[in-house]
Design a protein around this motif. Structure first.
Motif, short mmCIF file in Angstrom:
data_model
loop_
_atom_site.label_atom_id
_atom_site.label_comp_id
_atom_site.label_asym_id
_atom_site.label_seq_id
_atom_site.Cartn_x
_atom_site.Cartn_y
_atom_site.Cartn_z
N ALA A 5 0.82 -1.22 0.00
CA ALA A 5 0.00 0.00 0.00
C ALA A 5 0.85 1.26 0.00
CB ALA A 5 -0.95 0.00 1.19
N LYS A 6 2.07 1.15 0.51
CA LYS A 6 2.97 2.31 0.58
C LYS A 6 4.04 2.28 -0.51
CE LYS A 6 2.17 3.01 5.45
NZ LYS A 6 2.73 3.14 6.78
N SER A 7 3.93 1.32 -1.41
CA SER A 7 4.88 1.16 -2.52
C SER A 7 6.33 1.10 -2.05
CB SER A 7 4.71 2.29 -3.54
OG SER A 7 3.41 2.26 -4.09
N VAL A 8 6.56 0.35 -0.98
CA VAL A 8 7.90 0.16 -0.44
C VAL A 8 8.54 -1.05 -1.14
CG1 VAL A 8 9.22 -0.35 1.67
CG2 VAL A 8 7.21 1.12 1.79
N ASP A 9 9.81 -0.96 -1.44
CA ASP A 9 10.52 -2.06 -2.09
C ASP A 9 10.76 -3.19 -1.09
OD1 ASP A 9 12.24 -3.78 -3.40
OD2 ASP A 9 13.62 -2.22 -4.07
N PRO A 10 10.16 -4.37 -1.31
CA PRO A 10 10.30 -5.48 -0.36
C PRO A 10 11.72 -6.02 -0.23
CG PRO A 10 9.06 -6.18 -2.30
CD PRO A 10 9.30 -4.70 -2.44
N GLU A 11 12.58 -5.69 -1.20
CA GLU A 11 13.97 -6.13 -1.10
C GLU A 11 14.81 -5.20 -0.22
OE1 GLU A 11 15.36 -6.48 -5.13
OE2 GLU A 11 14.35 -8.39 -5.42
N LYS A 12 14.25 -4.04 0.11
CA LYS A 12 15.01 -3.05 0.88
C LYS A 12 14.51 -2.83 2.30
CE LYS A 12 16.54 -0.59 -3.20
NZ LYS A 12 16.49 0.63 -3.98
N ILE A 13 13.44 -3.50 2.65
CA ILE A 13 12.89 -3.32 4.00
C ILE A 13 12.99 -4.63 4.78
CG2 ILE A 13 10.52 -3.79 3.29
CD1 ILE A 13 9.70 -1.55 5.30
N LYS A 14 13.37 -4.50 6.04
CA LYS A 14 13.53 -5.68 6.90
C LYS A 14 12.19 -6.11 7.50
CE LYS A 14 18.28 -4.88 8.31
NZ LYS A 14 19.16 -4.70 9.44
N VAL A 15 12.12 -7.38 7.77
CA VAL A 15 10.94 -7.95 8.42
C VAL A 15 10.66 -7.22 9.73
CG1 VAL A 15 10.10 -10.03 9.57
CG2 VAL A 15 11.15 -10.20 7.32
N SER A 16 11.70 -6.92 10.49
CA SER A 16 11.53 -6.25 11.78
C SER A 16 10.89 -4.87 11.65
CB SER A 16 12.87 -6.14 12.51
OG SER A 16 13.78 -5.39 11.73
N ASP A 17 11.00 -4.26 10.47
CA ASP A 17 10.42 -2.93 10.26
C ASP A 17 8.91 -2.97 10.08
OD1 ASP A 17 12.94 -1.74 10.40
OD2 ASP A 17 13.26 -1.95 8.24
N ILE A 18 8.36 -4.11 9.69
CA ILE A 18 6.91 -4.17 9.44
C ILE A 18 6.18 -5.21 10.28
CG2 ILE A 18 7.23 -3.36 7.08
CD1 ILE A 18 6.27 -6.30 6.28
N MET A 19 6.92 -5.97 11.08
CA MET A 19 6.27 -7.02 11.87
C MET A 19 5.35 -6.42 12.93
SD MET A 19 9.34 -8.31 14.35
CE MET A 19 9.97 -7.26 15.67
N SER A 20 4.40 -7.23 13.37
CA SER A 20 3.55 -6.85 14.49
C SER A 20 4.24 -7.29 15.77
CB SER A 20 2.18 -7.52 14.37
OG SER A 20 1.51 -7.08 13.23
N ALA A 21 4.43 -6.34 16.66
CA ALA A 21 5.10 -6.61 17.93
C ALA A 21 4.56 -5.63 18.96
CB ALA A 21 6.61 -6.45 17.77
N PRO A 22 4.57 -5.94 20.23
CA PRO A 22 5.10 -7.17 20.81
C PRO A 22 4.22 -8.37 20.45
CG PRO A 22 3.98 -5.89 22.49
CD PRO A 22 3.99 -5.06 21.24
N LEU A 23 4.80 -9.52 20.53
CA LEU A 23 4.14 -10.76 20.17
C LEU A 23 3.15 -11.15 21.28
CD1 LEU A 23 4.24 -12.84 17.89
CD2 LEU A 23 5.93 -14.09 19.21
N ILE A 24 1.91 -11.35 20.88
CA ILE A 24 0.88 -11.83 21.81
C ILE A 24 0.91 -13.36 21.71
CG2 ILE A 24 -1.58 -11.88 22.31
CD1 ILE A 24 -1.61 -9.05 20.85
N VAL A 25 1.05 -14.02 22.85
CA VAL A 25 1.24 -15.48 22.83
C VAL A 25 0.29 -16.20 23.78
CG1 VAL A 25 3.68 -15.23 22.22
CG2 VAL A 25 3.03 -15.45 24.62
#
Length: 162
Positions: free
Chosen positions: A70-90
């Motif tokens: 939706a934000k037209s961000v390059d998936p090869e240039k962004i880390k998983v940690s930048d878009i993950m949902s956190a803190p983790l609900i467990v």
């Protein structure tokens, strides 16, 4: 006259009874492109994000849609940690399914990682829970009296209750 008392046993299911125990993970420093490749390879809708082998977040298809596409961000240039949902609900393996569903409703999530002693041991989703329809319908009916389902879960709840 002999009286016979019958004991009715109601099966109580725990999260460990329905969870998937082979959970696919991804390192927090991996790129979103790498996450997409892994998710496609395994035909799954989420990955648990780990850092130093400890679960720290979750990345879902929805995260990728909202925070990358939706934000037209390059998936090869962004880390998983930048878009993950956190803190983790467990949840915990010994948690009753009803408690897991309540937690999922309260926190508006559809996927619940299962942790034992700080280690990822499984994942339970609403899809997993629907495999146990009679038990699940009973829980959903009970919850729907006291709480409205979160918007993202409404389709699933409506399917089984309407």
């Amino acid at each position: 006259m002999l009286q016979v008392t019958y004991l009715v046993c109601v099966m109580s299911l725990n999260v460990e009874d329905v969870m998937v125990d082979k959970v696919i993970t991804i390192d927090a420093n991996a790129t979103v492109q790498e996450a997409v490749i892994i998710m496609n390879k395994h035909e799954i809708g989420c990955l648990i994000v780990v850092l130093n082998e400890k679960p720290v977040g979750i990345i879902t298809e929805r995260d990728m849609l909202k925070r990358v596409l939706a934000k037209s961000v390059d998936p090869e240039k962004i880390k998983v940690s930048d878009i993950m949902s956190a803190p983790l609900i467990v949840g915990k393996p010994e948690m009753e399914i009803e408690d897991a569903v309540k937690l999922m409703f309260k926190t508006e999530i559809k996927k619940l990682p299962v942790i034992r002693n700080g280690k990822l041991v499984g994942l339970v989703t609403l899809t997993d829970l629907t495999r146990f329809q009679p038990h699940m319908i009973k829980i959903l009916k009970k919850l729907s009296v006291t709480e409205l389902p979160p918007k993202r879960l409404k389709k699933v709840v409506d399917y089984y209750l309407v």
